[in-house]
Scaffold this motif. Structure first.
Motif, PDB file in Angstrom:
ATOM      1  N   SER A 308       0.856  -1.180   0.000  1.00 57.94           N
ATOM      2  CA  SER A 308       0.000   0.000   0.000  1.00 57.94           C
ATOM      3  C   SER A 308       0.894   1.234   0.000  1.00 57.94           C
ATOM      4  O   SER A 308       2.095   1.127   0.174  1.00 57.94           O
ATOM      5  CB  SER A 308      -0.880   0.011   1.255  1.00 57.94           C
ATOM      6  OG  SER A 308      -0.066   0.258   2.403  1.00 57.94           O
ATOM      7  N   THR A 309       0.276   2.388  -0.202  1.00 53.72           N
ATOM      8  CA  THR A 309       0.994   3.625   0.052  1.00 53.72           C
ATOM      9  C   THR A 309       1.473   3.590   1.504  1.00 53.72           C
ATOM     10  O   THR A 309       0.706   3.184   2.381  1.00 53.72           O
ATOM     11  CB  THR A 309       0.047   4.828  -0.159  1.00 53.72           C
ATOM     12  OG1 THR A 309      -0.505   4.727  -1.471  1.00 53.72           O
ATOM     13  CG2 THR A 309       0.774   6.148  -0.016  1.00 53.72           C
ATOM     14  N   GLN A 312      -0.760   3.835   4.710  1.00 54.89           N
ATOM     15  CA  GLN A 312      -2.173   3.868   4.300  1.00 54.89           C
ATOM     16  C   GLN A 312      -2.840   2.491   4.309  1.00 54.89           C
ATOM     17  O   GLN A 312      -4.018   2.386   4.013  1.00 54.89           O
ATOM     18  CB  GLN A 312      -2.287   4.437   2.874  1.00 54.89           C
ATOM     19  CG  GLN A 312      -1.761   5.841   2.727  1.00 54.89           C
ATOM     20  CD  GLN A 312      -2.633   6.861   3.418  1.00 54.89           C
ATOM     21  OE1 GLN A 312      -3.813   6.952   3.133  1.00 54.89           O
ATOM     22  NE2 GLN A 312      -2.074   7.607   4.351  1.00 54.89           N
TER      23      GLN A 312
END
Lengths: 358, 358
Positions: A308-309, A312
Motif C-alpha cells: 500500500s501507500t 495507508q
C-alpha cells in the motif's frame, strides 16, 4: 445453524449467492436467446447444489473433467453428463460402465487408441463420443479441416463408439487483449468445427465455448452447444477481460490482516494454499474488493503479502475479500464454502467434487 | 489390502518410502552432528505417520503453519509443536487454549497486536513466543538489529506471553543460484538473529532454516534449532539447487499419457489440479523421472502438455512419474498417497492434515 458473516473464521471461501443466481440467469438467457444448448462445466464450483441451479435455469446437462466429479453429480441427480477428458485404463472404463447405468454420458477424445478403449464399454449400446479438435490452444486434438476429418472417419470405424460431433476448448481466449481479438477466437472455434463437420458429411453436435468465448460463439451459425464454466463465479481473469465487475464476481477469499511489518506492507492469512499460484506475474492477478489502492505482491503457501501507500494500508485484524486469479482451482482447495446473501451467511456449501483427481 | 503398483489408477501421489527414510535419517544425523535441534515443518507431508518417523529419528518437535495441522498432529501424539504463524481472532485463540492442554505449544509472531491477543490465552501460564525477524524474504518481521530488538522489548512487556527467542524463514534461499550464495544466505539468517538476540541481552532460542539453508545454518555458531520441511520429499526446486537427485525425490505424481495429438506433443492426465501452478515459467520446473528427453510445456487444470523430439515421445497408455516443482502444495491436493518400496505398494498414506486452511 449457520455462522454469522462477522464470525466466519479466515481464510474462508465465500460465495455471493445473489451474484451466482444473476450469473446463471444471464448465461441461460443468452444461450436460449441464441437457440444453443448450455452445458456448463461444473469444475468451477464442484457443488451439487449449484449444478442443480444451473439445470433448473435451463442447462440441458453438465460437463465434467473427471469421472469422480461425474459420479458426485450423478449422485446429486444430474443425468446428462459430458466427460470432457480422454479415458484410459480398466478402473476408469469400469466406472464409465457403471455411470452409464444412471446417466446419459458422452465422452470426448482425440485418438483411435482411446476410442478403442471406450468402445469396449459400448458393445451393447455404443458410447456417444465427441472428437476434440485443436482450434489454437495446442493441447488436445488435431488441427481442424482434413486432419480432424480423417480422425473422425477412423474413430467412426471403431466398434462400440458413435461419433456424435466435434468439441473444442479455446483456452487461448484467456490470453486475448481486446474484444475484437476475443470475438475472432470465438468465431474461429465455431467455424473451424463447422467446416470440419462438413468434410465428414455433417455431424449433429458442434460443442464449443469457454466463459470468454461463449457469448460470441453462441451467435455464430452452426454451433449447437456451449460449455462455459467460470461464468458462475467469475474471477480476476474475467475482470481483466472486461467480462465481469467486482459485483458479478461471486467467489471470494475472506482473509484477515495478520501483520503490518513495514509501513508499505501488509500480510494476510491467505496464501497459495487458499488462492493457488495461478496467474502469478500477471498484472492485478488478485484483486482486493473495494480497495483498488491495495495490491498483492506475492504469495507464500500461507501468507499473502500486499503493498500500500506507506502508512495507508489496512490494520492488523482488518478483514479483506480477495478475488482470486482463477476461481476453479481455488474452489478445489476448500471442503466447505459459505454462501452469503446481502452480507449474511445463508448456507454452507459442500464442495462435494473437490479433490476428484481421477 | 493394498493396490499393486501397476494397478494404481492415475493421476496418483506416490511416496517412495525408502527415499523418505533415507532423507529423514540424513537430516537427523546432520542436526545431531552439529548439536542443533531439528523441528521439521510438517506442511510438506501433512501425514501423521511421517511426523512420527521424524520424531522417532530424533526430531525434538514439529513445526506447523496452521492450528488445523497442529490439531491433527496432536491427535497423532505429537506433543511439542511450534505454530509458525501469527494467530488472530477468538476462534483461533480458543483452539490455541485447547491445544495447549495436550501439547507444549509455541507461537511465532511479529507484532505487539498479535502478542496481546495471544497473551489472553496465557494468563495462568504465559504462552511461549518466538519473535519473527525479516532476514531478507520481505514477508513477516522487522529488519534484524535495533528494529527487531525494540519489538522484542515491546512484546516482552505484554502480559501472558514469554519471549523465548527469535525465528526467521529465509525463503529467498530458494532463489539463490550458487552454493556460495546459498551459504551466504544461511549464514546471514543465523548471524542476523544472533546479533539481534545480543541486543536483547541474550535469548534462549535461535530458530532458522529452510531445506536449502538448513545444512549450512546448522554449522553457524549460535543457532539452536532448524526447521526444514521439504527435505523429507524433495522436489524439482531442490534438484535445481543441487540439493537432491532423482533418487532422493520421494514424492512423485504417477500419470498416464492420454493423447499424442502431434508428433512432438504428448498429454498426460496430471495438470495443475495434481501438480499446482507453482514454478510455472521456471526452467525444468517439472521433471519426468528417468526421461530427460521429455519436457513439460504447460499445464491446464487436468492436462499436462509435454514436448519431445518429433516421433520420439511416449505412447498413449504409457505411465510417467513426474517430479513436481514444489512438493508441499502438491501433497495438499490429495486425500491419499501410495507409499511404495522397491517398486511395489507398501501402504496407503492418509494426508490427514490436507486442506487445513485455518
Amino acid at each position: 445453524v449457520t455462522t454469522p458473516y462477522e464470525e466466519i473464521d479466515t481464510p474462508a471461501l465465500i460465495i455471493d449467492l445473489d451474484a451466482v443466481h444473476a450469473n446463471i440467469a444471464e448465461m441461460a438467457a443468452m444461450a436460449a436467446g441464441n437457440g444453443v444448448r448450455l452445458r456448463p462445466h461444473i469444475k468451477t464450483h464442484k457443488m451439487p447444489e449449484l449444478a442443480r441451479l444451473q439445470l433448473r435455469a435451463g442447462a440441458t446437462g453438465i460437463t465434467c473433467a473427471k469421472l469422480g466429479e461425474a459420479e458426485v453429480m450423478a449422485d446429486a441427480g444430474c443425468d446428462d453428463i459430458l466427460l470432457a477428458f480422454p479415458l484410459w485404463g480398466r478402473p476408469k472404463l469400469d466406472r464409465l460402465r457403471a455411470l452409464r447405468e444412471r446417466a446419459r454420458v458422452r465422452v470426448s477424445l482425440d485418438s483411435v487408441e482411446v476410442a478403442e478403449q471406450v468402445g469396449t464399454v459400448g458393445r451393447r449400446t455404443p458410447v456417444e463420443v465427441l472428437v476434440e479438435v485443436d482450434t489454437g490452444l495446442g493441447r488436445l486434438g488435431r488441427p481442424p479441416g482434413a486432419p480432424s476429418a480423417e480422425l473422425v472417419r477412423e474413430i467412426a470405424r471403431v466398434p462400440g463408439v458413435e461419433v456424435m460431433g466435434l468439441l473444442t476448448h479455446a483456452g487461448h481466449s484467456y490470453k486475448t487483449t481486446s474484444e475484437a481479438q476475443l470475438r475472432q477466437v470465438a468465431e474461429r472455434e465455431v467455424t473451424d468445427l463447422v467446416e470440419t463437420a462438413e468434410l465428414c458429411g455433417g455431424l449433429a453436435e458442434i460443442s464449443v465455448g469457454s466463459t470468454p468465448t461463449a457469448r460470441h460463439a453462441a451467435t455464430v451459425p452452426g454451433v449447437t452447444e456451449i460449455r462455459p464454466g467460470t461464468y458462475i463465479f467469475n474471477d480476476a481473469a474475467m475482470l481483466r477481460l472486461g467480462l465481469a465487475t467486482e459485483r458479478t464476481v461471486a467467489a471470494r477469499i475472506l482473509a484477515t490482516v495478520i501483520a503490518r511489518p513495514a509501513p508499505d506492507r501488509f500480510v494476510v492469512d491467505a496464501g497459495s494454499k487458499a488462492l493457488t499460484s495461478d496467474g502469478v506475474g500477471v498484472r492485478d492477478w488478485i484483486v482486493v474488493v473495494g480497495r483498488p489502492e491495495l495490491h498483492m505482491a506475492f504469495l507464500s503457501e500461507e501468507h499473502g503479502v500486499g503493498r500500500s501507500t506507506p502508512g495507508q494500508g489496512p490494520a492488523i485484524g482488518e478483514r479483506l475479500e480477495l478475488i482470486p486469479s482463477h476461481a476453479c482451482p481455488v474452489v478445489n482447495l476448500f471442503d466447505l464454502a459459505y454462501g452469503v446473501r446481502g452480507g449474511s451467511v445463508d448456507s454452507e456449501l459442500l464442495v462435494a467434487a473437490r479433490g476428484k483427481v481421477r
